[in-house]
Design a protein around this motif. Structure first.
Motif, PDB file in Angstrom:
ATOM      1  N   CYS A 229       0.891  -1.113   0.151  1.00  0.00           N
ATOM      2  CA  CYS A 229      -0.086   0.217   0.088  1.00  0.00           C
ATOM      3  C   CYS A 229       0.905   1.147   0.054  1.00  0.00           C
ATOM      4  O   CYS A 229       1.760   1.485   1.008  1.00  0.00           O
ATOM      5  CB  CYS A 229      -0.986   0.103   1.305  1.00  0.00           C
ATOM      6  SG  CYS A 229      -1.968   1.390   1.181  1.00  0.00           S
ATOM      7  N   PRO A 230       0.769   2.107  -0.971  1.00  0.00           N
ATOM      8  CA  PRO A 230       1.407   3.527  -0.874  1.00  0.00           C
ATOM      9  C   PRO A 230       1.303   4.276   0.227  1.00  0.00           C
ATOM     10  O   PRO A 230       0.143   4.058   1.215  1.00  0.00           O
ATOM     11  CB  PRO A 230       1.021   4.006  -2.091  1.00  0.00           C
ATOM     12  CG  PRO A 230       0.062   3.017  -3.031  1.00  0.00           C
ATOM     13  CD  PRO A 230      -0.337   2.250  -1.932  1.00  0.00           C
ATOM     14  N   GLU A 231       2.323   5.391   0.521  1.00  0.00           N
ATOM     15  CA  GLU A 231       1.914   6.281   1.441  1.00  0.00           C
ATOM     16  C   GLU A 231       0.447   6.744   1.071  1.00  0.00           C
ATOM     17  O   GLU A 231       0.028   7.335   0.135  1.00  0.00           O
ATOM     18  CB  GLU A 231       3.011   7.233   1.695  1.00  0.00           C
ATOM     19  CG  GLU A 231       2.719   8.399   2.513  1.00  0.00           C
ATOM     20  CD  GLU A 231       3.493   9.470   2.333  1.00  0.00           C
ATOM     21  OE1 GLU A 231       3.824  10.597   2.863  1.00  0.00           O
ATOM     22  OE2 GLU A 231       4.679   9.379   1.480  1.00  0.00           O
ATOM     23  N   LEU A 232      -0.425   7.038   2.216  1.00  0.00           N
ATOM     24  CA  LEU A 232      -1.787   7.570   2.071  1.00  0.00           C
ATOM     25  C   LEU A 232      -1.863   8.505   3.134  1.00  0.00           C
ATOM     26  O   LEU A 232      -1.864   8.304   4.379  1.00  0.00           O
ATOM     27  CB  LEU A 232      -2.795   6.420   2.379  1.00  0.00           C
ATOM     28  CG  LEU A 232      -4.109   6.463   1.859  1.00  0.00           C
ATOM     29  CD1 LEU A 232      -4.887   5.277   1.597  1.00  0.00           C
ATOM     30  CD2 LEU A 232      -4.898   7.200   2.928  1.00  0.00           C
ATOM     31  N   VAL A 233      -2.349   9.759   2.854  1.00  0.00           N
ATOM     32  CA  VAL A 233      -2.649  10.991   3.719  1.00  0.00           C
ATOM     33  C   VAL A 233      -4.138  11.462   3.375  1.00  0.00           C
ATOM     34  O   VAL A 233      -4.427  11.260   2.114  1.00  0.00           O
ATOM     35  CB  VAL A 233      -1.718  11.907   3.675  1.00  0.00           C
ATOM     36  CG1 VAL A 233      -2.036  13.139   4.641  1.00  0.00           C
ATOM     37  CG2 VAL A 233      -0.365  11.628   3.841  1.00  0.00           C
ATOM     38  N   THR A 234      -4.811  11.575   4.344  1.00  0.00           N
ATOM     39  CA  THR A 234      -6.340  11.951   4.112  1.00  0.00           C
ATOM     40  C   THR A 234      -6.442  13.424   4.669  1.00  0.00           C
ATOM     41  O   THR A 234      -6.117  13.598   5.849  1.00  0.00           O
ATOM     42  CB  THR A 234      -7.430  11.021   5.033  1.00  0.00           C
ATOM     43  OG1 THR A 234      -7.147   9.744   4.580  1.00  0.00           O
ATOM     44  CG2 THR A 234      -8.622  11.441   4.815  1.00  0.00           C
TER      45      THR A 234
END
Length: 901
Positions: A229-234
């Motif tokens: 899973c790539p880096e994920l920012v919400t």
């Protein structure tokens, strides 16, 4: 430099004469935080190649001011090509730049333009507003370029088949964030002291519609890191950031599931998620930057229903499932890829939330909605339409195919399709071929059944079949035939009959069981209804299906999206089986299907209402939510259709007879059985009981509401909508005021929607007028809430006239509020049309649309679709109403005058 207008597109070169190779786009965003308006200034350099010698480059623009700086540089020589004139044709949204010298075949040039435009409340470069925790107005700017709005943001080649890398540079206030498809490469100072530049890495080749970016003052929340899973920012509003925790936590697990399913890594090194406060903005799943309205992403443990949690998981899964098909996307394949994504998303939800067992249940609910909508005469083939219902039907067709060929073949075929497909070179034939090859390898389909022929019969023609099953009990033979199912088969409603259409024919897999077989696990077909080109559908004769005293049920679990009817004797055999104490011997999904089928068939005149309503008399023995939900969907429609008729009081009495036993069992302490019941069942029974004005339900609602304060709320979340509505309908102005204050204090999207709907349950005109003013008087109320309020007022027996009058008196202001959005205005008109029961009322609304909405784009086709709802309702009143009266009077034994005479 001469500026001129031209009379015809014909003097421009074709867009294919010059094609883009690369975009370098810079935008500066300016927002007036008081008026919540804004502008943007931009420069774009487009590197192009000439495919056919020409003197003119044609770009797509819509509402932009281009110039004064327009420069073309020849790559090989570095020389500047002089501009002769710039020609604009606003009606065709085109800008033609004609040069003094010929542009050479195969040569590359760099075209540089300056431009400016207005931020929008409807699309393109979208500007939304919200109020922060300190009650200060804040703004968020975000692109919404699909399907055809890129030209409102920068001059471009808008053909979605043209792919180019982008370098994006955004100038924005220092106290804001900037995000886009790609990672940030660098930030730097801007010549304005309070501004800065954010520059992003170059994108892979994409269409202009796939470019995505935003400037906001949101809080960034990082998801847990997982392998694959790539880096994920919400990014979301600080005030409601805690409500994003559930979705933020499950998103990496959903992505990892799809990596394994598709056998391919996620197509980007990072992901930003935007959670937006204004639902005029729709979800967009651009690779690297995914965006959602808050209602589709947020979940509160205290203020949201359990069904809202399921909705969030499903919505996030659908957005990410589509990413693996994004590179293959063309408008003609939206139905295919979105439908497949819709179907596959359910497996991801089952993976992250296995205790829900949601996928098949959700597909069944979806099937009932699709079968209702697709029974209209105006229904389009899925391969020609582009809307949410089309994607839902497409998902059901993939479910049907999956059930025929098996899971391993299904997954292998999708992987094969992804390996072979290239953008612009893929189509449904390539996908069907992949399924055929895998099916042949595993021998999972009957030899004479070809995947392309099967699926084309469902995707290239509108509607779906009604399968008729006629049994000869003496010979034990069964004849099965097919025809298109239409809600209003005659096409009449006091007007002209529907024009005759060609015979429709589908390849229909026939799975069936009987009382003796009693098998519900395998839906593999034992027989097929087939089609031959240019021939009418042929009947199928079956033998030794069941003994004369046994029931037969076809298409159990709605594996194929169709309706099934039987001869009267078989229907009665099924009805007796459902009336037995061991009703659970018939699969719960099939019980729901039978209820949905028989009520819909009665509405179309295929079976009698005496038969259909008899299937409801034993619902008090039913404990499965999905069965009650299937009944409720049809009963709500009948209740809304009958509420202005003399039979309504008798119909409510019939409903109370169905509901009283189950209501007592669930809510009256002295009659509770101690059994455990499925999630949602209590809320549904409570809602139906209170809608029929059952006294014990009203007493319960008033008692529960009496304990409500601004700080204390012990009402179960899944029951609040019904209890609030009932209490407001029967209560005082003080009750209404209390709920209005609770609305202002709440920051949970679903809870606010529940309260708004309940406030519109009032029997007081002043309260309903206030609700309409609230809906249309604010630029910042989410459009979903506007529609919710308007629908709730119109469906209130006292509110329809008020809602209609408000819309008629304020239509031009409302059109402006919606930015000339035909679809959103159409939703409001549809609410009124659904309440129509007389030709006079329908004629008024038709005349109103023709006069007031005539300038909206695409309104002609939209009006025809909306009016069909009204015509079908009138046809029901003309053809089926008296049959309903007879059935209800017979069952209740009522001595009301309209029952006696």
């Amino acid at each position: 430099m001469a500026m001129a207008r031209i009379k015809s597109r014909s003097q421009w070169s074709s867009v294919s004469d010059v094609r883009p190779l690369h975009y370098n786009l810079s935008l500066l965003t300016e927002v007036d935080e008081v008026s919540l308006g804004g502008t943007f200034l931009g420069e774009v350099t487009i590197r192009v190649r000439v495919w056919r010698e020409t003197r003119t480059i044609v770009l797509s623009t819509n509402g932009l001011q281009v110039g004064p700086k327009v420069v073309l540089i020849r790559k090989n020589t570095g020389g500047r090509v002089a501009v002769r004139k710039i020609s604009q044709m606003a009606r065709h949204q085109r800008l033609g730049i004609t040069f003094k010298s010929l542009l050479w075949l195969g040569e590359e040039y760099s075209l540089h333009l300056e431009f400016s435009g207005q931020l929008s409340r409807t699309g393109g470069y979208f500007l939304g507003g919200y109020v922060d925790a300190s009650r200060h107005l804040q703004w968020v700017a975000v692109s919404q370029l699909a399907p055809n709005l890129a030209n409102t943001v920068f001059p471009c080649f808008e053909d979605p088949a043209l792919l180019s890398p982008f370098v994006l540079n955004l100038a924005h206030p220092r106290n804001t964030n900037a995000v886009s498809n790609m990672r940030v490469q660098r930030t730097s100072d801007h010549e304005r002291d309070n501004y800065m530049w954010t520059s992003f890495y170059q994108t892979p080749p994409i269409s202009v519609q796939k470019l995505a970016f935003s400037i906001n003052r949101f809080t960034g929340k990082t998801s847990p890191r997982l392998d694959d899973c790539p880096e994920l920012v919400t990014w979301l509003r600080p005030r409601i950031a805690d409500q994003g925790a559930y979705a933020i936590g499950i998103t990496p697990h959903i992505i990892v599931y799809f990596v394994g399913l598709f056998g391919k890594p996620y197509p980007s090194a990072k992901i930003d998620q935007l959670v937006l406060p204004d639902t005029a903005y729709e979800s967009h799943e651009h690779v690297g930057l995914v965006s959602y309205p808050e209602a589709d992403f947020l979940y509160s443990e205290k203020g949201s229903t359990a069904m809202a949690k399921q909705h969030v998981a499903s919505h996030v899964a659908k957005e990410f499932a589509h990413h693996w098909f994004s590179d293959l996307e063309t408008p003609s394949l939206y139905w295919l890829h979105y439908g497949l994504s819709d179907y596959l998303a359910g497996f991801a939800v089952d993976k992250v939330e296995p205790t829900w067992r949601l996928h098949e249940l959700a597909m069944l609910r979806q099937a009932f909605v699709v079968l209702d909508n697709d029974s209209k005469g105006s229904a389009q083939a899925v391969s020609l339409a582009d809307d949410t219902q089309t994607y839902h039907k497409s998902a059901l067709l993939f479910r049907m195919l999956h059930s025929l060929i098996g899971t391993q073949v299904f997954v292998n075929a999708i992987r094969l399709y992804l390996q072979r497909s290239k953008r612009g070179a893929t189509n449904q034939t390539i996908l069907w071929k992949a399924f055929q090859e895998e099916s042949d390898r595993q021998m999972s389909l009957r030899q004479d059944v070809q995947v392309s022929r099967l699926m084309d019969s469902w995707t290239l023609q509108p509607g779906y079949p009604l399968v008729r099953v006629e049994r000869d009990y003496a010979s034990q033979r069964v004849m099965v035939t097919q025809e298109r199912f239409l809600r209003n088969p005659s096409g009449r409603s006091g007007g002209k009959p529907r024009a005759a259409s060609r015979r429709h024919c589908w390849w229909v897999p026939l799975a069936f069981t009987s009382a003796a077989r009693d098998s519900w696990e395998s839906a593999l077909p034992s027989e097929w209804l087939t089609c031959q080109a240019h021939q009418p559908p042929r009947p199928l004769i079956l033998t030794e299906v069941a003994l004369p005293e046994e029931w037969v049920i076809f298409n159990f679990r709605v594996t194929t999206p169709c309706r099934v009817t039987y001869d009267d004797r078989n229907w009665r055999l099924i009805g007796r089986a459902l009336a037995f104490q061991n009703v659970s011997s018939i699969d719960r999904f099939t019980r729901a299907q039978l209820i949905s089928d028989v009520l819909s068939l009665a509405g179309a005149g295929v079976v009698t209402y005496d038969l259909a309503l008899s299937f409801l008399r034993n619902l008090h023995r039913e404990d499965e939510f999905v069965v009650w939900q299937a009944a409720a969907r049809n009963l709500r429609w009948l209740q809304r259709t009958l509420h202005n008729t003399p039979i309504f009081s008798v119909f409510k009495s019939f409903m109370r007879g169905i509901l009283q036993t189950k209501f007592n069992e669930l809510f009256i302490p002295s009659t509770r059985s101690g059994k455990s019941y499925p999630l949602y069942l209590r809320g549904l029974i409570l809602q139906l009981a209170c809608q029929t004005e059952m006294k014990s339900c009203a007493n319960l609602a008033l008692k529960e509401f009496s304990g409500l304060t601004l700080t204390t709320n012990n009402i179960p979340v899944d029951q609040r909508e019904t209890i609030y509505c009932t209490a407001i309908r029967l209560g005082t102005e003080a009750d209404w005021t209390l709920l209005r204050r609770l609305y202002k204090r709440s920051n949970v999207s679903e809870e606010r929607g529940i309260i708004l709907s309940a406030l519109a349950c009032s029997r007081e005109s002043w309260a309903l007028d206030k609700m309409l003013t609230l809906a249309f008087g604010s630029s910042y109320l989410p459009k979903d809430d506007v529609l919710l309020i308007f629908s709730a007022v119109a469906q209130n027996p006292l509110g329809y006239i008020l809602a209609k009058r408000y819309l008629v008196d304020n239509i031009q202001t409302i059109i402006k509020l919606y930015g000339n959005s035909t679809d959103e205005i159409a939703q409001l008109i549809t609410v009124l049309i659904e309440e129509v029961s007389t030709e006079k009322e329908l004629d008024f609304l038709q005349s109103f649309m023709k006069k007031e909405l005539r300038y909206l784009p695409g309104i002609e086709a939209t009006s025809r679709r909306i009016l069909e709802l009204g015509l079908d309702n009138l046809a029901w009143h003309k053809n089926q109403y008296l049959h309903m009266v007879s059935a209800v009077c017979n069952i209740t034994g009522s001595i009301e005058p309209h029952c006696i005479y």
